[in-house]
Design a protein around this motif. Sequence first.
Motif, PDB file in Angstrom:
ATOM      1  N   MET A  35      35.823  16.725 -25.941  1.00  0.00           N
ATOM      2  CA  MET A  35      36.523  16.215 -24.759  1.00  0.00           C
ATOM      3  C   MET A  35      36.764  17.361 -23.765  1.00  0.00           C
ATOM      4  O   MET A  35      36.869  18.529 -24.160  1.00  0.00           O
ATOM      5  CB  MET A  35      37.855  15.587 -25.166  1.00  0.00           C
ATOM      6  CG  MET A  35      38.893  16.611 -25.631  1.00  0.00           C
ATOM      7  SD  MET A  35      40.471  15.903 -26.093  1.00  0.00           S
ATOM      8  CE  MET A  35      40.119  15.242 -27.725  1.00  0.00           C
ATOM      9  N   PRO A  36      36.887  17.061 -22.477  1.00  0.00           N
ATOM     10  CA  PRO A  36      37.163  18.105 -21.483  1.00  0.00           C
ATOM     11  C   PRO A  36      38.651  18.465 -21.439  1.00  0.00           C
ATOM     12  O   PRO A  36      39.355  18.206 -20.452  1.00  0.00           O
ATOM     13  CB  PRO A  36      36.685  17.464 -20.178  1.00  0.00           C
ATOM     14  CG  PRO A  36      36.895  16.001 -20.384  1.00  0.00           C
ATOM     15  CD  PRO A  36      36.621  15.752 -21.847  1.00  0.00           C
ATOM     16  N   LEU A  37      39.131  19.084 -22.499  1.00  0.00           N
ATOM     17  CA  LEU A  37      40.565  19.347 -22.620  1.00  0.00           C
ATOM     18  C   LEU A  37      41.077  20.248 -21.502  1.00  0.00           C
ATOM     19  O   LEU A  37      42.192  20.057 -21.000  1.00  0.00           O
ATOM     20  CB  LEU A  37      40.854  19.974 -23.992  1.00  0.00           C
ATOM     21  CG  LEU A  37      42.326  20.255 -24.319  1.00  0.00           C
ATOM     22  CD1 LEU A  37      43.161  18.989 -24.219  1.00  0.00           C
ATOM     23  CD2 LEU A  37      42.449  20.872 -25.712  1.00  0.00           C
ATOM     24  N   GLN A  38      40.291  21.243 -21.122  1.00  0.00           N
ATOM     25  CA  GLN A  38      40.688  22.133 -20.027  1.00  0.00           C
ATOM     26  C   GLN A  38      40.971  21.332 -18.758  1.00  0.00           C
ATOM     27  O   GLN A  38      41.986  21.539 -18.079  1.00  0.00           O
ATOM     28  CB  GLN A  38      39.582  23.147 -19.766  1.00  0.00           C
ATOM     29  CG  GLN A  38      39.859  24.108 -18.620  1.00  0.00           C
ATOM     30  CD  GLN A  38      40.819  25.205 -19.018  1.00  0.00           C
ATOM     31  OE1 GLN A  38      40.669  25.846 -20.038  1.00  0.00           O
ATOM     32  NE2 GLN A  38      41.836  25.411 -18.204  1.00  0.00           N
ATOM     33  N   GLU A  39      40.099  20.396 -18.439  1.00  0.00           N
ATOM     34  CA  GLU A  39      40.258  19.589 -17.235  1.00  0.00           C
ATOM     35  C   GLU A  39      41.439  18.632 -17.367  1.00  0.00           C
ATOM     36  O   GLU A  39      42.166  18.384 -16.394  1.00  0.00           O
ATOM     37  CB  GLU A  39      38.973  18.816 -16.944  1.00  0.00           C
ATOM     38  CG  GLU A  39      37.828  19.675 -16.429  1.00  0.00           C
ATOM     39  CD  GLU A  39      37.126  20.474 -17.531  1.00  0.00           C
ATOM     40  OE1 GLU A  39      37.449  20.269 -18.732  1.00  0.00           O
ATOM     41  OE2 GLU A  39      36.250  21.286 -17.197  1.00  0.00           O
ATOM     42  N   TYR A  40      41.638  18.073 -18.579  1.00  0.00           N
ATOM     43  CA  TYR A  40      42.786  17.192 -18.781  1.00  0.00           C
ATOM     44  C   TYR A  40      44.089  17.940 -18.523  1.00  0.00           C
ATOM     45  O   TYR A  40      45.002  17.426 -17.867  1.00  0.00           O
ATOM     46  CB  TYR A  40      42.792  16.634 -20.203  1.00  0.00           C
ATOM     47  CG  TYR A  40      41.713  15.618 -20.508  1.00  0.00           C
ATOM     48  CD1 TYR A  40      41.063  14.919 -19.506  1.00  0.00           C
ATOM     49  CD2 TYR A  40      41.353  15.349 -21.840  1.00  0.00           C
ATOM     50  CE1 TYR A  40      40.083  13.989 -19.800  1.00  0.00           C
ATOM     51  CE2 TYR A  40      40.369  14.421 -22.136  1.00  0.00           C
ATOM     52  CZ  TYR A  40      39.736  13.748 -21.124  1.00  0.00           C
ATOM     53  OH  TYR A  40      38.771  12.817 -21.417  1.00  0.00           O
ATOM     54  N   LEU A  41      44.196  19.150 -19.046  1.00  0.00           N
ATOM     55  CA  LEU A  41      45.404  19.945 -18.823  1.00  0.00           C
ATOM     56  C   LEU A  41      45.626  20.196 -17.338  1.00  0.00           C
ATOM     57  O   LEU A  41      46.761  20.224 -16.859  1.00  0.00           O
ATOM     58  CB  LEU A  41      45.309  21.275 -19.576  1.00  0.00           C
ATOM     59  CG  LEU A  41      45.487  21.219 -21.092  1.00  0.00           C
ATOM     60  CD1 LEU A  41      45.081  22.542 -21.731  1.00  0.00           C
ATOM     61  CD2 LEU A  41      46.928  20.873 -21.454  1.00  0.00           C
ATOM     62  N   GLY A  42      44.536  20.375 -16.596  1.00  0.00           N
ATOM     63  CA  GLY A  42      44.648  20.633 -15.169  1.00  0.00           C
ATOM     64  C   GLY A  42      45.228  19.474 -14.381  1.00  0.00           C
ATOM     65  O   GLY A  42      45.715  19.658 -13.256  1.00  0.00           O
ATOM     66  N   LEU A  43      45.194  18.265 -14.947  1.00  0.00           N
ATOM     67  CA  LEU A  43      45.775  17.107 -14.266  1.00  0.00           C
ATOM     68  C   LEU A  43      47.295  17.122 -14.285  1.00  0.00           C
ATOM     69  O   LEU A  43      47.937  16.410 -13.504  1.00  0.00           O
ATOM     70  CB  LEU A  43      45.276  15.813 -14.916  1.00  0.00           C
ATOM     71  CG  LEU A  43      43.763  15.564 -14.897  1.00  0.00           C
ATOM     72  CD1 LEU A  43      43.440  14.264 -15.623  1.00  0.00           C
ATOM     73  CD2 LEU A  43      43.227  15.525 -13.478  1.00  0.00           C
ATOM     74  N   LEU A  44      47.875  17.934 -15.167  1.00  0.00           N
ATOM     75  CA  LEU A  44      49.330  17.979 -15.298  1.00  0.00           C
ATOM     76  C   LEU A  44      49.973  18.765 -14.163  1.00  0.00           C
ATOM     77  O   LEU A  44      49.508  19.843 -13.782  1.00  0.00           O
ATOM     78  CB  LEU A  44      49.739  18.625 -16.620  1.00  0.00           C
ATOM     79  CG  LEU A  44      49.549  17.824 -17.898  1.00  0.00           C
ATOM     80  CD1 LEU A  44      49.847  18.707 -19.104  1.00  0.00           C
ATOM     81  CD2 LEU A  44      50.450  16.585 -17.912  1.00  0.00           C
ATOM     82  N   ALA A  45      51.071  18.240 -13.662  1.00  0.00           N
ATOM     83  CA  ALA A  45      51.906  19.001 -12.742  1.00  0.00           C
ATOM     84  C   ALA A  45      52.588  20.124 -13.528  1.00  0.00           C
ATOM     85  O   ALA A  45      52.659  20.078 -14.763  1.00  0.00           O
ATOM     86  CB  ALA A  45      52.951  18.078 -12.118  1.00  0.00           C
ATOM     87  N   PRO A  46      53.096  21.147 -12.847  1.00  0.00           N
ATOM     88  CA  PRO A  46      53.855  22.180 -13.553  1.00  0.00           C
ATOM     89  C   PRO A  46      54.980  21.561 -14.388  1.00  0.00           C
ATOM     90  O   PRO A  46      55.654  20.623 -13.960  1.00  0.00           O
ATOM     91  CB  PRO A  46      54.409  23.037 -12.410  1.00  0.00           C
ATOM     92  CG  PRO A  46      53.392  22.893 -11.326  1.00  0.00           C
ATOM     93  CD  PRO A  46      52.935  21.459 -11.426  1.00  0.00           C
ATOM     94  N   MET A  47      55.140  22.091 -15.588  1.00  0.00           N
ATOM     95  CA  MET A  47      56.124  21.631 -16.568  1.00  0.00           C
ATOM     96  C   MET A  47      55.805  20.244 -17.126  1.00  0.00           C
ATOM     97  O   MET A  47      56.639  19.615 -17.767  1.00  0.00           O
ATOM     98  CB  MET A  47      57.546  21.681 -16.007  1.00  0.00           C
ATOM     99  CG  MET A  47      58.023  23.087 -15.707  1.00  0.00           C
ATOM    100  SD  MET A  47      59.756  23.219 -15.263  1.00  0.00           S
ATOM    101  CE  MET A  47      59.726  22.509 -13.626  1.00  0.00           C
ATOM    102  N   GLY A  48      54.566  19.772 -16.895  1.00  0.00           N
ATOM    103  CA  GLY A  48      54.143  18.512 -17.479  1.00  0.00           C
ATOM    104  C   GLY A  48      53.738  18.681 -18.933  1.00  0.00           C
ATOM    105  O   GLY A  48      53.598  19.797 -19.442  1.00  0.00           O
TER     106      GLY A  48
END
Length: 361
Positions: free
Chosen positions: A258-271
């Motif tokens: 899975m594209p975990l790096q990209e998924y994490l990038g969808l989070l706002a700060p402190m998400g």
Amino acid sequence: MAKETFNGWVGKDLSSADGNLVWEAFTPKAWEETDVDIEVTHCGMCGTDLHTLKGGWHEPEFPYVVGHEIVGRAVRVGSQVTGIKVGDRVGVGAQSDSCLDCNLCKTDNESYCPNNFVQTYDMRHKNGDRSMGGYADHARVPGHFAINLTPYPNVSSEILAPMLCGGVTMFSPLKRYGAGPGKKVGIIGFGGLGHFGVMFAKALGAEAVVISRSRSKEDDAFKLGATKFIATKDEPDWATKYEKTLDLILNTVDSTDMPLQEYLGLLAPMGTLVQLGAPDGNLPGFNVFSLLMTNRNLTGTCIGSRKEIREMLQLVNDQGLKTWANPFPMSQVNEAIKAFNRSEARYRIVLVNEKHLQQDN
């Protein structure tokens, strides 16, 4: 004295996951006065059932009976069981035992018991006997984990059964990580788990955003209350287009690439990203600065506690929420398995034990 037996659909080898369960007698755990016997009317089919039968996470200890979204009537109640009487509609989810003594058990976090977490099938109870599931006429479980369903009269057993595992698996992290008004929640994967995620995120007042490879289930997602549908195959720039837009992500995908790096990038700060899907191997790597520079959180949760199940069912009862259930007669369980393997659940298959329905609520 001969051992007591129940009748059910028994998995005997790895081919069981292809639709080769066998109807025969099996031995439940030895009766204790802390137990409840359930005459099974409904049992949800969870992906874990088939993943376990095929040996995805560990080597199965055949033979055994799967099924951990069990609903039925209490037909025998031990003298040490409280809050349940013979005739009550009861249910049990993915956990049927724990040590009950550790700090986690005593604070309604028994689903993380480090001492004696027992799944409803293919594990061993404190007395050493096998745990057996609900693809059967009867199930025997410790009464502490049998939930009296009397307080939820507005929820039919067919709708309720899949919520005892699939539903609470999504409800628990939504509650634990603050889904509510003003929050945007991403649901990665729209299937048996994902459809519950959208339903409960909306019910809790949050905005639900579905992330999927294709748009094949887009209409269903919107019908359940999603406000946005991101199809990653159709939007090559999805990772940058929606960067830092979500407060919470529940990831139901169980792929090792899975594209975990990209998924994490969808989070706002402190998400927070909560991993729910369990791959056979390791998750892919990612750049640690995805966390360090944004105070994002990466965590995981497993099923839910009895307290969370009751809270979820009260919400379902009060708001009239419904599983998208696909019923099959329990006598056709092997056909149901084949349909599941063809991705035809849309979105939870429920086995209905028609011989026990006469008095069902």
